[in-house]
Design a protein around this motif. Structure first.
Motif, short mmCIF file in Angstrom:
data_model
loop_
_atom_site.label_atom_id
_atom_site.label_comp_id
_atom_site.label_asym_id
_atom_site.label_seq_id
_atom_site.Cartn_x
_atom_site.Cartn_y
_atom_site.Cartn_z
N LYS A 234 -20.27 -16.33 23.36
CA LYS A 234 -19.88 -15.42 24.44
C LYS A 234 -19.32 -14.10 23.90
N GLU B 90 -20.92 -10.76 25.28
CA GLU B 90 -20.54 -10.62 26.69
C GLU B 90 -19.10 -10.12 26.81
N THR C 261 -18.20 -6.38 28.30
CA THR C 261 -17.35 -6.32 29.48
C THR C 261 -16.10 -5.50 29.21
#
Length: 274
Positions: free
Chosen positions: A52, A55, A59
């Motif tokens: 992750k 991501e 973000t």
């Protein structure tokens, strides 16, 4: 004692114009119970799924309100530990001669440090969790857990001080969320350096941000810079390093609550013994 000298046995490599092994290691995590590693696991555990990092980084960049350079890490420092390990092991095994091992020669060894789990702490023993990472090598474990004495492919000792394991005896040394439990990890990395053959690989995954987990103890956290120093000071070239971020599945966020962090960071490193 340093083992980065020419007296250490080297891993076998094919000549520049010679044929090599055609081997591919799959980026899979397995249960460790059953043949060839057991059943494939979809995530790190029931609590966390990984990969992750990009991501998270994307973000944060899209929503950040403040920017402090001393807090920031580059995007390329985030990745998948599983993909990184599988890629480097595949490349490593493909440097072996196509006829490895030759008649009359023993296979080399992939050593999984802490590879059985701490049954003394209530964990279920595993016997083959990363045997699929061994490729053309024999799979062995090194563990301090007393139950490991029952295994035919185990060296039972404390990784901080393990005279039972032969110097320069292993083509690959590996650990998976283990070295944070070492009482003195600098001694554990001394052992790793002593055991790894010249030209051999060492691969490790350790926590950076992670809940306390005493199995049987929990002592340290490691940044990417810490792992780099621990390897380079012991005669390794660092080939890859980074962070894998893991989060809890949605169903766990809704139904489970204890000391587990919602998000964890794991640090990985791959090195080659010079």
């Amino acid at each position: 004692t340093s083992t980065s000298t020419s007296t250490c046995e080297a891993v076998p490599t094919a000549p520049p114009d010679g044929k090599t092994m055609d081997w591919e290691i799959k980026a899979e995590l397995r249960t460790g119970r059953g043949a060839n590693g057991g059943r494939v696991m979809p995530c790190l555990s029931a609590w966390y799924c990984c990969d992750k990092g990009h991501e998270y980084w994307d973000t944060l960049e899209a929503t950040r309100t403040d920017s402090n350079s001393f807090l920031q890490l580059p995007r390329d420092l985030f990745g998948s530990y599983l993909t990184t390990f599988a890629t480097h092991l595949t490349h490593f095994y493909r440097s072996y001669p196509a006829d490895y091992p030759r008649t009359g020669q023993p296979k080399g060894i992939f050593l999984d440090i802490g590879g059985t789990g701490s049954t003394a702490s209530g964990m279920t023993q595993v016997t083959s969790k990363f045997s699929h990472f061994a490729g053309p090598l024999d799979y062995w474990v090194l563990d301090s857990d007393p139950a490991a004495h029952k295994l035919s492919n185990a060296v039972v000792c404390d990784v901080d001080d393990c005279p039972a394991a032969p110097s320069c005896g292993y083509d690959v040394t590996f650990s998976f969320t283990v070295l944070e439990h070492a009482a003195r990890p600098w001694l554990a990395f001394d052992t790793v350096a002593r055991l790894t053959k010249r030209g051999g690989l060492t691969l490790h995954l350790v926590p950076w941000s992670y809940q306390y987990h005493a199995t049987p103890d929990d002592s340290y956290r490691f940044s990417h810079r810490a792992l780099t120093t621990l390897l380079e000071d012991r005669g390794f070239e660092v080939l890859a390093m980074g962070y894998d971020i893991c989060t809890q599945p949605e169903k766990f966020l809704k139904t489970k609550k204890d000391e587990h962090y919602g998000t964890i960071w794991l640090t990985y490193v791959v090195g080659r013994k010079l």
